[in-house]
Motif scaffolding. Structure first.
Motif, PDB file in Angstrom:
ATOM      1  N   VAL A   7       0.831  -1.210   0.000  1.00 51.19           N
ATOM      2  CA  VAL A   7       0.000   0.000   0.000  1.00 51.19           C
ATOM      3  C   VAL A   7       0.865   1.259   0.000  1.00 51.19           C
ATOM      4  O   VAL A   7       0.591   2.202  -0.750  1.00 51.19           O
ATOM      5  CB  VAL A   7      -0.968   0.002   1.202  1.00 51.19           C
ATOM      6  N   PHE A   8       1.899   1.297   0.805  1.00 50.73           N
ATOM      7  CA  PHE A   8       2.734   2.496   0.898  1.00 50.73           C
ATOM      8  C   PHE A   8       3.364   2.819  -0.455  1.00 50.73           C
ATOM      9  O   PHE A   8       3.359   3.967  -0.894  1.00 50.73           O
ATOM     10  CB  PHE A   8       3.797   2.322   1.982  1.00 50.73           C
ATOM     11  N   TYR A   9       3.904   1.822  -1.122  1.00 50.36           N
ATOM     12  CA  TYR A   9       4.512   2.012  -2.442  1.00 50.36           C
ATOM     13  C   TYR A   9       3.491   2.576  -3.425  1.00 50.36           C
ATOM     14  O   TYR A   9       3.750   3.570  -4.106  1.00 50.36           O
ATOM     15  CB  TYR A   9       5.075   0.679  -2.941  1.00 50.36           C
ATOM     16  N   TYR A  10       2.315   1.957  -3.503  1.00 50.02           N
ATOM     17  CA  TYR A  10       1.300   2.405  -4.448  1.00 50.02           C
ATOM     18  C   TYR A  10       0.680   3.742  -4.040  1.00 50.02           C
ATOM     19  O   TYR A  10       0.264   4.520  -4.889  1.00 50.02           O
ATOM     20  CB  TYR A  10       0.218   1.338  -4.616  1.00 50.02           C
ATOM     21  N   PHE A  11       0.625   4.012  -2.744  1.00 47.13           N
ATOM     22  CA  PHE A  11       0.108   5.305  -2.293  1.00 47.13           C
ATOM     23  C   PHE A  11       0.996   6.439  -2.788  1.00 47.13           C
ATOM     24  O   PHE A  11       0.505   7.476  -3.237  1.00 47.13           O
ATOM     25  CB  PHE A  11      -0.017   5.356  -0.771  1.00 47.13           C
ATOM     26  N   GLU A  36      -2.134  -1.203   7.286  1.00 41.07           N
ATOM     27  CA  GLU A  36      -1.296  -0.772   6.169  1.00 41.07           C
ATOM     28  C   GLU A  36      -1.057   0.731   6.163  1.00 41.07           C
ATOM     29  O   GLU A  36      -0.130   1.215   5.528  1.00 41.07           O
ATOM     30  CB  GLU A  36      -1.910  -1.214   4.839  1.00 41.07           C
ATOM     31  N   TYR A  37      -1.875   1.499   6.892  1.00 39.90           N
ATOM     32  CA  TYR A  37      -1.721   2.953   6.949  1.00 39.90           C
ATOM     33  C   TYR A  37      -1.101   3.424   8.261  1.00 39.90           C
ATOM     34  O   TYR A  37      -0.906   4.609   8.443  1.00 39.90           O
ATOM     35  CB  TYR A  37      -3.078   3.648   6.789  1.00 39.90           C
ATOM     36  N   MET A  38      -0.812   2.535   9.169  1.00 41.58           N
ATOM     37  CA  MET A  38      -0.392   2.933  10.505  1.00 41.58           C
ATOM     38  C   MET A  38       1.096   2.706  10.776  1.00 41.58           C
ATOM     39  O   MET A  38       1.541   2.877  11.895  1.00 41.58           O
ATOM     40  CB  MET A  38      -1.220   2.172  11.554  1.00 41.58           C
ATOM     41  N   ASN A  43       3.564   7.055   8.305  1.00 46.15           N
ATOM     42  CA  ASN A  43       3.290   8.278   9.071  1.00 46.15           C
ATOM     43  C   ASN A  43       4.394   9.311   8.908  1.00 46.15           C
ATOM     44  O   ASN A  43       4.121  10.511   8.839  1.00 46.15           O
ATOM     45  CB  ASN A  43       3.068   7.949  10.542  1.00 46.15           C
ATOM     46  N   ALA A  44       5.652   8.874   8.833  1.00 47.85           N
ATOM     47  CA  ALA A  44       6.762   9.805   8.626  1.00 47.85           C
ATOM     48  C   ALA A  44       6.639  10.467   7.249  1.00 47.85           C
ATOM     49  O   ALA A  44       6.872  11.676   7.110  1.00 47.85           O
ATOM     50  CB  ALA A  44       8.097   9.075   8.755  1.00 47.85           C
ATOM     51  N   PHE A  45       6.272   9.697   6.245  1.00 43.62           N
ATOM     52  CA  PHE A  45       6.086  10.242   4.904  1.00 43.62           C
ATOM     53  C   PHE A  45       4.978  11.295   4.901  1.00 43.62           C
ATOM     54  O   PHE A  45       5.140  12.379   4.328  1.00 43.62           O
ATOM     55  CB  PHE A  45       5.751   9.112   3.929  1.00 43.62           C
TER      56      PHE A  45
END
Length: 120
Positions: A7-11, A36-38, A43-45
């Motif tokens: 998720v982070f990569y695709y976000f 996947e969002y926590m 959060n740093a990003f």
């Protein structure tokens, strides 16, 4: 996506595309507290980009009304496709993907979804 850890990569890809396409900066991300969002990395990003994170209360999907309504619409459309044509249940995924395609490519006002409940 094959796994939630992607998720982070695709976000990041989605965010770049959305900001270029819309010409606006994302200010707030609202999530359902999915793991996947926590992550600390996620959060740093968000903090670096100045994006605030809003989380809904646990076990309250009604707080995410737009997404819940879209999920319901997709499921009802897929159900109508599969049952209306008497297809076997293994066509369920294709019906959901077709419903998603139709909703994504039709103007909102031009599409009227008739659910089984509306027909009564």
């Amino acid at each position: 996506m094959k796994a939630k850890n992607a998720v982070f990569y695709y976000f990041k890809i989605f965010l770049a595309m959305a900001e270029i396409f819309c010409g606006n900066k994302l200010m707030t991300l609202r999530t359902d507290r999915g793991g996947e969002y926590m992550s600390h990395e996620f959060n740093a990003f968000l903090h670096e980009r100045g994006i605030s994170l809003q989380c809904t209360m646990p076990y309250t999907p009604q707080q995410n009304g737009v997404a819940e309504r879209m999920n319901r619409t997709l499921l009802e459309m897929a159900r109508c496709m599969v049952k209306g044509k008497h297809l076997p249940d293994n066509f369920w995924l294709e019906a959901v993907m077709c419903a998603n395609y139709v909703l994504s490519h039709c103007p909102t006002k031009a599409l009227t979804v008739i659910t089984p409940y509306d027909a009564w």
